[in-house]
Design a protein around this motif. Structure first.
Motif, PDB file in Angstrom:
ATOM      1  N   THR A  37       0.825  -1.215   0.000  1.00  0.00           N
ATOM      2  CA  THR A  37       0.000   0.000   0.000  1.00  0.00           C
ATOM      3  C   THR A  37       0.858   1.264   0.000  1.00  0.00           C
ATOM      4  N   SER A  38       2.007   1.232   0.683  1.00  0.00           N
ATOM      5  CA  SER A  38       2.875   2.414   0.713  1.00  0.00           C
ATOM      6  C   SER A  38       3.490   2.681  -0.665  1.00  0.00           C
ATOM      7  N   ASP A  39       3.826   1.627  -1.415  1.00  0.00           N
ATOM      8  CA  ASP A  39       4.340   1.803  -2.783  1.00  0.00           C
ATOM      9  C   ASP A  39       3.260   2.418  -3.669  1.00  0.00           C
ATOM     10  N   ALA A  40       2.041   1.923  -3.537  1.00  0.00           N
ATOM     11  CA  ALA A  40       0.928   2.428  -4.357  1.00  0.00           C
ATOM     12  C   ALA A  40       0.684   3.911  -4.060  1.00  0.00           C
ATOM     13  N   GLY A  49       1.120   6.824  -6.712  1.00  0.00           N
ATOM     14  CA  GLY A  49      -0.171   7.346  -7.151  1.00  0.00           C
ATOM     15  C   GLY A  49      -1.010   6.320  -7.892  1.00  0.00           C
ATOM     16  N   LEU A  50      -0.886   5.051  -7.497  1.00  0.00           N
ATOM     17  CA  LEU A  50      -1.614   3.961  -8.151  1.00  0.00           C
ATOM     18  C   LEU A  50      -2.603   3.329  -7.182  1.00  0.00           C
ATOM     19  N   VAL A  51      -3.594   2.634  -7.735  1.00  0.00           N
ATOM     20  CA  VAL A  51      -4.602   1.962  -6.910  1.00  0.00           C
ATOM     21  C   VAL A  51      -4.757   0.506  -7.348  1.00  0.00           C
ATOM     22  N   ASP A  52      -5.290  -0.298  -6.449  1.00  0.00           N
ATOM     23  CA  ASP A  52      -5.528  -1.716  -6.714  1.00  0.00           C
ATOM     24  C   ASP A  52      -6.416  -1.890  -7.946  1.00  0.00           C
ATOM     25  N   VAL A  64      -2.566  -4.300  -5.137  1.00  0.00           N
ATOM     26  CA  VAL A  64      -2.105  -3.596  -3.942  1.00  0.00           C
ATOM     27  C   VAL A  64      -2.636  -4.303  -2.694  1.00  0.00           C
ATOM     28  N   HIS A  65      -1.743  -4.532  -1.738  1.00  0.00           N
ATOM     29  CA  HIS A  65      -2.142  -5.149  -0.467  1.00  0.00           C
ATOM     30  C   HIS A  65      -1.068  -4.837   0.572  1.00  0.00           C
ATOM     31  N   PRO A  66      -1.461  -4.678   1.845  1.00  0.00           N
ATOM     32  CA  PRO A  66      -0.468  -4.358   2.875  1.00  0.00           C
ATOM     33  C   PRO A  66       0.566  -5.461   3.118  1.00  0.00           C
ATOM     34  N   THR A  67       0.329  -6.682   2.602  1.00  0.00           N
ATOM     35  CA  THR A  67       1.322  -7.750   2.800  1.00  0.00           C
ATOM     36  C   THR A  67       2.176  -7.996   1.560  1.00  0.00           C
TER      37      THR A  67
END
Length: 190
Positions: free
Chosen positions: A128-131, A135-138, A161-164
């Motif tokens: 999620t921090s990379d996204a 400026g990107l979303v799942d 995108v996921h926190p893991t």
């Protein structure tokens, strides 16, 4: 936008097995044994291998990835599909409806699946921090530029995108070879 660089991981043929199929292929109550961790946290390459038998041919010694999944899924390249005699659809992981099946042979038994063979759609795992930083979303799709003598632009790359998740773009061996890529090479999201 800030730094849009992403490391690459080439995905060779592999299989994810359900617990039920692990029991049939390797013996009741069998637990997969870890050979090495993969880039995505909690995922690993197991020591175990199986044979995938299609209408035309066999892929011997296909690596099992762990842990067990809800549903058995075989991820192959188009080249592997020619060997097996199947036409794998390009799909996101878990999207198995209408995909071909095969016989899976292990040391203790075999299983026939009526679906589950796919060519995995190219995708980027990102935390999620990379996204946020990029400026990107799942579930967004992006283009990715590969430099070098066989440089190209991959279109239709799914962002997951996921926190893991750990930041890495996954392409199969056919795609990686076409672009002259190897594990750890850096590509750029456009």
């Amino acid at each position: 936008m800030s730094n849009m660089k992403v490391p690459v991981g080439l995905s060779n043929r592999h299989i994810h097995l359900s617990k039920e199929h692990i029991d049939i292929l390797f013996g009741e109550g069998y637990e997969l044994t870890k050979m090495k961790d993969l880039s995505q946290p909690g995922q690993y390459a197991a020591n175990e291998k199986v044979d995938i038998i299609g209408p035309k041919g066999t892929l011997k010694g296909v690596r099992v990835l762990g842990p067990a999944r809800k549903e058995t899924q075989v991820e192959i390249s188009f080249t592997d599909g020619f060997v097996l005699g199947v036409n794998p659809p390009v799909r996101d992981s878990g999207d198995l409806e209408g995909s071909p099946g095969a016989v899976i042979k292990g040391p203790k038994g075999e299983v026939t699946i009526d679906k589950g063979i796919i060519a995995a759609a190219r995708h980027i795992h990102m935390h999620t921090s990379d996204a946020e930083r990029m400026g990107l979303v799942d579930k967004q799709t992006v283009c990715v530029k590969v430099d070098g003598k066989r440089g190209l632009i991959f279109d239709n790359v799914l962002v997951r995108v996921h926190p893991t998740y750990a930041l890495e773009m996954h392409v199969d061996i056919d795609e990686g070879n076409a672009a002259g890529l190897k594990n750890g090479d850096i590509v750029e999201i456009l």
